[in-house]
Design an enzyme around this catalytic site. Sequence first.
Site, short mmCIF file in Angstrom:
data_model
loop_
_atom_site.label_atom_id
_atom_site.label_comp_id
_atom_site.label_asym_id
_atom_site.label_seq_id
_atom_site.Cartn_x
_atom_site.Cartn_y
_atom_site.Cartn_z
N LYS A 180 0.82 -1.22 0.00
CA LYS A 180 0.00 0.00 0.00
C LYS A 180 0.85 1.28 0.00
O LYS A 180 0.58 2.20 -0.75
CB LYS A 180 -0.93 0.04 1.23
CG LYS A 180 -1.98 -1.05 1.25
CD LYS A 180 -2.96 -0.84 2.39
CE LYS A 180 -2.33 -0.95 3.78
NZ LYS A 180 -1.85 -2.28 4.14
N ARG A 225 -9.74 1.60 9.17
CA ARG A 225 -9.43 0.18 9.37
C ARG A 225 -10.52 -0.55 10.13
O ARG A 225 -10.42 -1.78 10.30
CB ARG A 225 -8.16 0.10 10.21
CG ARG A 225 -6.92 -0.44 9.52
CD ARG A 225 -5.78 -0.32 10.52
NE ARG A 225 -4.65 -1.14 10.20
CZ ARG A 225 -3.62 -0.75 9.47
NH1 ARG A 225 -3.60 0.45 8.94
NH2 ARG A 225 -2.60 -1.56 9.27
N ARG A 264 11.01 -7.73 4.13
CA ARG A 264 11.15 -6.32 4.50
C ARG A 264 11.78 -6.17 5.88
O ARG A 264 12.53 -5.24 6.14
CB ARG A 264 9.78 -5.64 4.47
CG ARG A 264 9.85 -4.16 4.79
CD ARG A 264 8.51 -3.48 4.70
NE ARG A 264 7.70 -3.69 5.86
CZ ARG A 264 6.44 -3.25 5.99
NH1 ARG A 264 5.88 -2.61 5.00
NH2 ARG A 264 5.76 -3.46 7.08
N ARG A 272 11.43 -3.07 11.09
CA ARG A 272 10.27 -2.57 11.83
C ARG A 272 9.94 -3.50 12.98
O ARG A 272 9.92 -4.72 12.82
CB ARG A 272 9.06 -2.47 10.89
CG ARG A 272 8.72 -1.05 10.52
CD ARG A 272 7.63 -0.99 9.49
NE ARG A 272 6.34 -1.50 9.96
CZ ARG A 272 5.20 -1.31 9.28
NH1 ARG A 272 5.21 -0.65 8.15
NH2 ARG A 272 4.07 -1.79 9.75
N ARG A 301 -1.17 -9.43 12.65
CA ARG A 301 -1.69 -8.29 11.88
C ARG A 301 -2.60 -8.77 10.74
O ARG A 301 -3.58 -8.12 10.41
CB ARG A 301 -0.54 -7.44 11.35
CG ARG A 301 0.04 -6.51 12.44
CD ARG A 301 1.46 -6.07 12.14
NE ARG A 301 1.63 -5.40 10.89
CZ ARG A 301 2.74 -5.46 10.15
NH1 ARG A 301 3.79 -6.16 10.57
NH2 ARG A 301 2.82 -4.81 9.02
P1 ADP Z 1 0.54 -2.43 7.76
O1 ADP Z 1 -0.55 -2.14 6.78
O2 ADP Z 1 1.71 -3.13 7.17
O3 ADP Z 1 0.06 -3.11 9.02
P2 ADP Z 1 0.61 0.36 8.72
O4 ADP Z 1 1.80 1.25 8.66
O5 ADP Z 1 -0.59 0.74 7.95
O6 ADP Z 1 1.19 -1.05 8.26
O7 ADP Z 1 0.16 0.18 10.24
C1 ADP Z 1 1.07 -0.22 11.25
C2 ADP Z 1 0.37 -0.27 12.60
O8 ADP Z 1 -0.09 1.03 12.97
C3 ADP Z 1 -0.90 -1.14 12.66
O9 ADP Z 1 -0.61 -2.51 12.88
C4 ADP Z 1 -1.64 -0.50 13.85
O10 ADP Z 1 -1.07 -0.90 15.07
C5 ADP Z 1 -1.33 0.97 13.66
N1 ADP Z 1 -2.38 1.62 12.82
C6 ADP Z 1 -2.19 2.18 11.59
N2 ADP Z 1 -3.34 2.68 11.10
C7 ADP Z 1 -4.29 2.43 12.04
C8 ADP Z 1 -5.69 2.66 12.12
N3 ADP Z 1 -6.36 3.26 11.12
N4 ADP Z 1 -6.34 2.27 13.24
C9 ADP Z 1 -5.70 1.67 14.25
N5 ADP Z 1 -4.39 1.39 14.24
C10 ADP Z 1 -3.68 1.76 13.15
#
Ligand code: ADP
Length: 199
Positions: free
Chosen positions: A19, A94, A131, A137, A148
Amino acid sequence: MTETATARLLIIGPPGAGKGTQASRIAERYGVPAISTGDIFRANITGGTELGKQVQAIIEQGELVPDTLTNEIVADRLQQEDAARGFLLDGYPRTVEQVHALDGMLSGASLDAVVLLDADVDAVVARLLKRAEIEGRADDTEEVIRHRQDVYAAQTAPLVELFSERGILVSVDGLGTVEEVAERIASGLDAKLNAPVGQ
Ligand code: ADP
């Protein structure tokens, strides 16, 4: 697109679908800022801010940050000048609750399109493990990666149906080179944004 047109866009898909990479390309193409909640949280963790301290453990465990906190951050970000003519949200909403909060923030204006970047679980887990070696990370360990994916399936995947019912979903196969996927997204989005409402 014309100067006055808006592009309110989202990209959604399982962790590891790519994404972030595609988000910056889409944002550039439509001249809107890419807004990633994950990036905002990570920047706060790195910067040692109060928000960063609040969310660090949650993120490292692969759980979702509480809706109220996340909604507040996005509402604040969308009020900034550069988001006035549109945005590309990455990683938000989300949960169903976040979709409703976003609807409220847009106060009647609707989203123009939602890109679903589709990829199967085994492929995305493999990508994330790779990654992890490069980026390191904290939430890219195998156990947290799997968690996740489960959180995505339970909380976020149901949103796809919701956007599909609204007639704004653009579904794209996320497997392939960055270029191939970018082209699929661009042609799917162009078709959706130029299509009469509901098609
Ligand atoms: P990925 O899609 O690989 O999980 P992101 O960078 O989108 O990576 O998100 C990393 C983490 O940040 C998520 O696992 C969550 O803990 C937090 N996070 C990101 N966006 C949200 C959201 N909209 N609501 C709740 N937690 C979020």
